[in-house]
Design a protein around this motif. Structure first.
Motif, PDB file in Angstrom:
ATOM      1  N   THR A 155       6.381  -0.432  23.164  1.00 35.73           N
ATOM      2  CA  THR A 155       6.911  -1.739  23.537  1.00 35.73           C
ATOM      3  C   THR A 155       6.772  -1.841  25.055  1.00 35.73           C
ATOM      4  N   LYS A 206      -0.523  -8.041  21.944  1.00 36.30           N
ATOM      5  CA  LYS A 206       0.838  -7.773  21.482  1.00 36.30           C
ATOM      6  C   LYS A 206       0.865  -8.079  20.004  1.00 36.30           C
ATOM      7  N   GLN A 210       3.628  -7.946  16.472  1.00 38.73           N
ATOM      8  CA  GLN A 210       5.008  -7.801  16.031  1.00 38.73           C
ATOM      9  C   GLN A 210       5.204  -6.465  15.318  1.00 38.73           C
ATOM     10  N   SER A 211       6.333  -5.833  15.602  1.00 35.78           N
ATOM     11  CA  SER A 211       6.678  -4.574  14.958  1.00 35.78           C
ATOM     12  C   SER A 211       6.914  -4.801  13.473  1.00 35.78           C
ATOM     13  N   GLU A 257      10.676  -7.003  18.161  1.00 36.03           N
ATOM     14  CA  GLU A 257       9.921  -6.156  19.075  1.00 36.03           C
ATOM     15  C   GLU A 257       8.428  -6.432  18.986  1.00 36.03           C
ATOM     16  N   LEU A 281       4.751  -4.798  19.991  1.00 33.98           N
ATOM     17  CA  LEU A 281       4.062  -3.552  20.324  1.00 33.98           C
ATOM     18  C   LEU A 281       2.772  -3.861  21.066  1.00 33.98           C
ATOM     19  N   GLY A 323       5.119   4.236  19.747  1.00 30.97           N
ATOM     20  CA  GLY A 323       5.102   2.867  19.235  1.00 30.97           C
ATOM     21  C   GLY A 323       5.092   2.810  17.718  1.00 30.97           C
ATOM     22  N   HIS A 327       8.099   2.115  15.076  1.00 27.74           N
ATOM     23  CA  HIS A 327       8.639   0.791  14.800  1.00 27.74           C
ATOM     24  C   HIS A 327       8.145   0.198  13.489  1.00 27.74           C
TER      25      HIS A 327
END
Length: 163
Positions: free
Chosen positions: A59, A89, A91-92, A98, A100, A159, A162
């Protein structure tokens, strides 16, 4: 090793000499690409990318914490790398709040330079050492990585936790 004048000398420390040679090779190639305009990055951005890639989808806060920089500073650097196409980026999987950081193919296109050199050295080692020597060398290197360098530990799959 320290000389009699208290100056660190690489030639008397094989580990430092090897590490220095890998760094110099890597830095030379990064600077060459930046100067040839093959790489649309600043030197700082290049180093940030290398760290984000090594952290394996951190993150922004994990990246900032690892680097010891503020979250706004990290966000600024990340956004610049996203605009230049080196980061995305996503999404987790476990926490939708969050995001990632993932390096892109554009990153891999330029960063396999150091991996290729590492492979060349690896091949040379395998060819020049006996299987026993190579196994011993590998165990020693793993011991150095696992036990002797706790300050430089890269969180394994930081990472990925997550998802």
């Amino acid at each position: 090793m320290l000389s009699d004048k208290g100056v660190f000398t690489l030639r008397k420390n094989p580990l430092a000499e090897v590490f220095s040679k890998f760094r110099v090779y890597y830095y030379r190639d990064v600077f060459k690409r930046i100067n040839n305009r093959d790489l649309s990055l600043t030197t700082t951005e290049a180093y940030c990318l290398e760290i984000i890639g090594s952290l394996d989808e951190p993150t922004i806060n994990e990246f900032a914490s690892f680097m010891g920089i503020s979250s706004p500073n990290a966000t600024y650097k990340v956004n610049s790398l996203i605009r230049k196409g080196y980061l995305t980026k996503k999404q987790s999987g476990s926490d939708k709040r969050e995001m990632l950081l993932s390096v892109t193919d554009k990153y891999y296109k330029y960063w396999n330079i150091s991996d290729k050199y590492m492979e060349i050295v690896q091949d040379r080692l395998e060819k020049s050492l006996t299987p026993e020597e190579y196994a011993f060398f590998t165990r020693i290197m793993q011991k150095i990585s696992d036990e002797m360098m706790p300050e430089a530990s890269i969180p394994a799959g930081e990472g990925k936790k997550h998802e």
